[in-house]
Motif scaffolding. Structure first.
Motif, mmCIF file in Angstrom:
data_model
loop_
_atom_site.group_PDB
_atom_site.id
_atom_site.type_symbol
_atom_site.label_atom_id
_atom_site.label_comp_id
_atom_site.label_asym_id
_atom_site.label_seq_id
_atom_site.Cartn_x
_atom_site.Cartn_y
_atom_site.Cartn_z
ATOM 1 N N CYS A 1 -48.643 87.903 -24.046
ATOM 2 C CA CYS A 1 -47.796 87.168 -25.003
ATOM 3 C C CYS A 1 -47.454 85.794 -24.448
ATOM 4 N N ALA A 2 -47.663 84.769 -25.286
ATOM 5 C CA ALA A 2 -47.417 83.395 -24.841
ATOM 6 C C ALA A 2 -46.017 82.919 -25.244
ATOM 7 N N ARG A 3 -45.266 83.761 -25.917
ATOM 8 C CA ARG A 3 -43.941 83.407 -26.427
ATOM 9 C C ARG A 3 -43.975 82.184 -27.345
ATOM 10 N N CYS A 4 -45.100 81.971 -28.014
ATOM 11 C CA CYS A 4 -45.229 80.793 -28.874
ATOM 12 C C CYS A 4 -44.348 80.905 -30.109
ATOM 13 N N GLY A 5 -44.027 82.147 -30.476
ATOM 14 C CA GLY A 5 -43.126 82.334 -31.608
ATOM 15 C C GLY A 5 -43.786 82.265 -32.977
ATOM 16 N N TYR A 6 -45.112 82.291 -33.032
ATOM 17 C CA TYR A 6 -45.767 82.292 -34.349
ATOM 18 C C TYR A 6 -45.344 83.538 -35.140
ATOM 19 N N PRO B 1 -51.893 83.931 -31.799
ATOM 20 C CA PRO B 1 -53.038 83.198 -31.275
ATOM 21 C C PRO B 1 -53.708 83.870 -30.080
ATOM 22 N N ASN C 1 -54.328 77.145 -32.496
ATOM 23 C CA ASN C 1 -54.355 78.136 -31.416
ATOM 24 C C ASN C 1 -54.980 77.595 -30.151
ATOM 25 N N LYS D 1 -37.189 89.946 -38.340
ATOM 26 C CA LYS D 1 -36.566 88.722 -37.841
ATOM 27 C C LYS D 1 -35.763 88.070 -38.982
ATOM 28 N N LYS E 1 -55.953 82.668 -23.238
ATOM 29 C CA LYS E 1 -54.843 83.024 -22.353
ATOM 30 C C LYS E 1 -54.942 84.481 -21.890
ATOM 31 N N VAL F 1 -41.749 78.811 -23.807
ATOM 32 C CA VAL F 1 -43.123 79.294 -23.621
ATOM 33 C C VAL F 1 -43.597 79.247 -22.170
ATOM 34 N N ARG G 1 -42.495 85.127 -35.107
ATOM 35 C CA ARG G 1 -41.140 85.157 -35.655
ATOM 36 C C ARG G 1 -41.078 84.563 -37.053
ATOM 37 N N GLU G 2 -42.020 83.681 -37.356
ATOM 38 C CA GLU G 2 -42.000 83.032 -38.656
ATOM 39 C C GLU G 2 -42.421 83.965 -39.787
ATOM 40 N N ASP H 1 -33.966 86.307 -32.475
ATOM 41 C CA ASP H 1 -35.289 86.474 -31.883
ATOM 42 C C ASP H 1 -35.583 87.856 -31.326
ATOM 43 N N LYS H 2 -34.559 88.563 -30.855
ATOM 44 C CA LYS H 2 -34.811 89.792 -30.101
ATOM 45 C C LYS H 2 -35.601 90.824 -30.888
ATOM 46 N N CYS I 1 -33.055 86.414 -24.752
ATOM 47 C CA CYS I 1 -34.152 85.745 -25.468
ATOM 48 C C CYS I 1 -33.979 84.225 -25.486
ATOM 49 N N SER J 1 -44.686 77.533 -35.371
ATOM 50 C CA SER J 1 -43.326 77.858 -34.936
ATOM 51 C C SER J 1 -42.501 76.629 -34.590
ATOM 52 N N LEU K 1 -40.563 90.019 -24.682
ATOM 53 C CA LEU K 1 -39.845 89.317 -23.616
ATOM 54 C C LEU K 1 -38.817 90.246 -22.965
ATOM 55 N N ARG L 1 -42.029 88.517 -30.299
ATOM 56 C CA ARG L 1 -41.776 87.696 -29.117
ATOM 57 C C ARG L 1 -40.559 88.205 -28.355
ATOM 58 N N GLY L 2 -39.481 88.487 -29.082
ATOM 59 C CA GLY L 2 -38.252 88.953 -28.442
ATOM 60 C C GLY L 2 -38.420 90.329 -27.833
#
Lengths: 505, 379
Positions: free
Chosen positions: B16-21, B78, A331, B29, A337, A34, B23-24, B35-36, A29, A147, B44, B40-41
């Motif tokens: 998935c854009a891996r933006c990490g929104y 998003p 966003n 998490k 996307k 991104v 995870r918050e 992250d895993k 990870c 984030s 991925l 997102r994790g």
């Protein structure tokens, strides 16, 4: 060779078992951000899984980790929210990733002086929510506020984002930074200089935009602002992107200072409408926010803006559309996307006067390659716009994917030739480091060799990539022109053989 | 590419854009720290394993089961990934490929097949909660489904519901000893075949009863009937509704009138499976607000942004489930409310344990019990 078990127990001693990991899944990870890039490109860049990841909680722990890394000769890659896309927070050499997201405390808020001291791992959204309760707000913040961390925004320069036209880059908001230098020393930028590099105090400029190559920011003291009562957003439709940018330049000439300003083109809107049917139809859309002490004053600015825009055919789309677009500000880059499902983009800082010329050149290149661009632009500070042309592809179609990466890279090159700059280098833009905005690359190199002679702090970033710029540019040029199947093949070869080593610097 | 496209979730891995929104806001998490475990994790890693054609490891299976399925991530995403559905689909695919779910999921499925409840409690004890003298029609348009949790653990919730209905002479039916488990755990555990078998049995019984509306107090049952059953067995001959919807309508129509003042401060916890999953946010609040003497206070994080109670984690990660509950209880405590109410037996159990381990004096009550008090009904 690193003695892993020794390093492991020493790190655990510093951060505790729960804040250390060398679990295979965890490590995977931490070897991406991104950016969507073919795995082979990661190989070519030399991106590696870290040896381990640690999550410190205090400045002292960070300093101890840095000193330990120095002792063992292992590299360190600091990481925040991992929401950047150029590889700055991804390790290039075996080493330790220092994940700073546990350091998210608000340490002090001085309401009368309007300054706040926070740890670097707090996200912008958390900071916004915290300040909101006190009737305060930050200045500029990234659109990835959910984030992105404070430390990450500082490290990537913080040149643009929500509020940038009004509040300027993050540099304008920094009062003090506490930084752990590569030798483990802890400095405060208002009190200390960096003697090794012959830099006097007030040296926060060294660290903004440095992508963690000079040390790790462990505390940031930032200016904050009263939440203004007057806040007005307008959505203005234009016939064409050209008209929109002409109107924006006119407004800036008239000394109108928006809080935030976005420009999107027809393609962007058409795609967005496929996902969100309330998206307006237009040749281009400007979303602009004004902030002032009173509603009346903010309205006055908004009206002035509308008047200037009307001269280029700009139509006010009403408050419903404006508010919807404003709500989308977190966003915005990702809204469609899903249609790709891969989204590729480049980012270029351009003087507002050059924007149309650059976009024209990009459109020319894109048309030549049969690529549909979705234009997105965001006004930054000081008459600079951050331009982000985006392309939808499907990364499972390897050939097309690689080719698009190459074409976009050539577009970036063209934009740089026309006077644009890059704000971050990371790994992906290493060949264009000379075009980085802010402190000159020569000066950055000098500082790097002075403060980090062993090259352990986020190595192969910004000042020196692993690939020779000439080889990189050649390869991109080749892939942009050649047929997709050949790109796919070339990439496979490059990723699988040691050939790539001869291109390394 | 066709081979990969067969998996319904596969495209989402690329969206998935891996933006990490995510995870918050992700509770697991927060538990695990890395992250895993967050969407997102998870995404991925699965994408990486699929692209590299690597065999799915035990660690990976564990990771895909380590999730509250609360759906908070989907609210911040998003690119609009419906992550709970991705979790469900991935688990189904893992099971299909012969990769067993975590042991507690398997045990629950076996228990459902033998004793008609996931806890392995005797089938014969299922109706013990039904108060003496409660009468219900043998045939009615409306069927009340108590659900396993209320039938065996929070029996006071089910008792409160039937007492309230008796109080207003509401006509309804129950399946009594024939009521079984909705199959939520196998549905979320990837066991499509077991789930279908359970769904077919339940649908037949419910349709045979002549019911047109099935109402449940358990949001888990509700969501399983409403969302999963049609996917498993096709269109249903009845409509699944949550008891909060029924009660709020009865209040609005004037049929249900609270008579006893409660004089207390109340906050409400949104169960994920009626709230975020099905948009039932206002009905429970309308009920609370209709109770005389109640001062209602919202927690900072409510409705679509409500934090999970950790309930679904109880199946396989009891300790972590409790920690998540404690966080939510802490939020409730900071409102200074005297009563923390919710409309879910599972949330009630978890929050109650959370409050107990925090040694908090806040009273955790399922909303039907609060309602019964306001009607002067002994439960």
């Amino acid at each position: 060779m690193i003695n892993h078990s020794e390093l492991r127990s020493a790190l655990i001693k510093i951060v505790g078992e729960a804040n250390y990991t060398d679990n295979e899944l965890d490590l995977l990870c931490y070897s991406s951000d991104v950016a969507a890039l073919p795995p082979e490109i990661f190989k070519v860049y030399g991106i590696k899984k870290p040896v381990c990841v640690v999550k410190p909680n205090t400045t002292e722990q960070v300093a101890a980790i840095v000193r330990l890394a120095d002792k063992y000769g292992v590299t360190i890659t600091p990481r925040g929210g991992g929401s950047s896309g150029l590889g700055g927070a991804v390790p290039v050499k075996d080493g330790v990733v220092v994940d700073l997201t546990s350091m998210k405390q608000v340490l002090e808020l001085n309401e009368s002086k309007k300054i706040i001291t926070v740890q670097p791992g707090i996200s912008w959204k958390e900071l916004i929510d915290f300040l909101d309760k006190k009737g305060l707000q930050p200045g500029t913040y990234p659109s990835s506020a959910y984030s992105a961390t404070i430390g990450g925004f500082i490290a990537t320069g913080g040149y643009f984002g929500v509020g940038a036209p009004k509040y300027g880059s993050i540099n304008n908001q920094i009062v003090n930074l506490e930084v752990v230098l590569p030798n483990g020393d802890i400095i405060n930028t208002t009190e200390n200089g960096i003697p090794a590099a012959n830099i006097p105090m007030d040296c926060s400029w060294v660290f903004t935009g440095s992508e963690g190559i000079f040390g790790i920011v462990t505390k940031a003291t930032l200016r904050v602002y009263p939440k203004n009562i007057g806040f007005e957003v307008r959505a203005i439709a234009f016939e064409s992107l050209d008209d929109a940018y002409i109107a924006v330049s006119e407004a800036l000439k008239e000394k109108l200072t928006p809080h935030t300003l976005h420009v999107i083109d027809k393609n962007f809107l058409d795609n967005a409408r496929k996902v969100e049917d309330k998206t307006p139809e237009a040749g281009a859309l400007v979303t602009v926010a004004f902030e002032a002490h009173t509603t009346l004053e903010a309205k006055e600015y908004a009206n002035k803006m509308l008047k200037i825009c009307a001269m280029k055919g700009g139509r006010d789309l009403g408050l419903d559309v404006a508010n919807k677009e404003w709500k989308e500000r977190f966003n915005v880059e990702l809204v469609f996307k899903r249609l790709g499902p891969t989204l590729l983009l480049i980012e270029l800082l351009a003087p507002i006067a050059k924007v149309q010329e650059i976009i024209k050149e990009w459109d020319f290149i894109a048309e030549k390659h049969n690529l549909a661009l979705n234009h997105f632009g965001m006004l930054g500070s000081g008459y600079l716009a951050n331009l982000m042309p985006m392309v939808l592809v499907d990364e499972r179609n390897k050939g097309e994917f690689v080719k698009t990466v190459a074409i976009l890279t050539k577009m970036l090159e063209a934009g740089l030739k026309l006077g644009g700059k890059i704000h971050s280098v990371g790994v992906h833009y290493a060949a264009y480091a000379e075009n980085k905005t802010g402190v000159s690359i020569k000066e950055l190199r000098r500082i790097k060799s002075a403060v980090d002679p062993k090259n352990l702090m986020n190595p192969y970033k910004v000042v020196k990539g692993r690939l020779s710029p000439r080889a990189f540019k050649f390869a991109m040029g080749f892939m942009a022109r050649s047929p997709a199947w050949l790109d796919s093949f070339a990439l496979k070869v490059a990723g699988a053989t040691p050939i790539v080593k001869i291109f390394r610097t | 590419m066709a081979r990969l496209q067969e998996k319904p979730y596969e495209n989402e891995l690329y969206v998935c854009a891996r933006c990490g929104y995510c995870r918050e806001v992700c509770p697991v998490k927060k538990l695990n720290g890395f992250d895993k475990v967050c969407p997102r994790g998870k995404i991925l890693l699965l994408k990486h394993f699929m692209e590299k054609k690597m065999p799915i490891t035990k660690d990976m299976i564990w990771n895909w089961y380590y999730c509250c399925t609360c759906g908070y991530c989907a609210e911040t995403c998003p690119v609009n990934i419906d992550f709970p559905t991705v979790v469900k689909d991935v688990r189904v695919d893992l099971v299909k490929r012969g990769l067993n779910p975590l042991e507690p999921f398997k045990i629950a499925s076996t228990n459902i097949l033998t004793e008609s409840n996931p806890f392995g409690k005797p089938k014969s004890e299922r109706t013990e909660w039904i108060p003496q003298g409660v009468k219900f029609s043998k045939r009615s348009d409306t069927l009340y489904w108590a659900g396993c949790t209320s039938a065996y653990w929070t029996t006071e919730t089910a008792r409160a519901v039937v007492s309230i209905l008796r109080h207003i002479n509401f006509d309804y039916n129950m399946l009594g000893g024939d009521e079984g488990c909705c199959g939520m755990i196998p549905v979320w555990g990837g066991g499509t075949e077991v789930s279908r078998q359970i769904a077919e049995r339940n649908v037949r019984l419910i349709e045979d009863s002549g019911a047109k509306v099935l109402f449940t107090t358990c949001p888990g049952c509700y969501s399983t009937f409403k969302e999963d059953y049609p996917k498993l067995v096709g269109k249903l001959g009845f409509e699944a509704r949550h008891t909060s919807e029924l009660f709020s309508e009865l209040i609005k129509s004037g049929r249900l009138k609270f008579t006893h003042k409660l004089n207390s401060t109340v906050t409400y916890h949104d169960p994920c499976h009626i709230g975020r999953f099905h948009g039932i946010f206002e009905e429970p609040r309308e009920i609370v607000s209709a109770i005389p003497g109640v001062k209602f206070i919202e927690m900072d994080y409510n409705r679509r942004a409500a934090n999970c109670c950790g309930g679904p984690m109880r199946t396989a990660f009891a300790e972590d489930s409790l920690t998540v509950a404690q966080w939510r209880v802490d939020e409730a405590l900071s409102t200074k409310a005297e009563i923390l109410t919710t409309f879910c037996p599972q949330c009630t159990i978890n929050l109650r344990q959370g409050a107990a381990t925090r040694e908090a004096t806040i009273e955790v009550l399922d909303l039907p019990i609060l309602m019964a008090r306001a009607l002067g009904i002994e439960t």
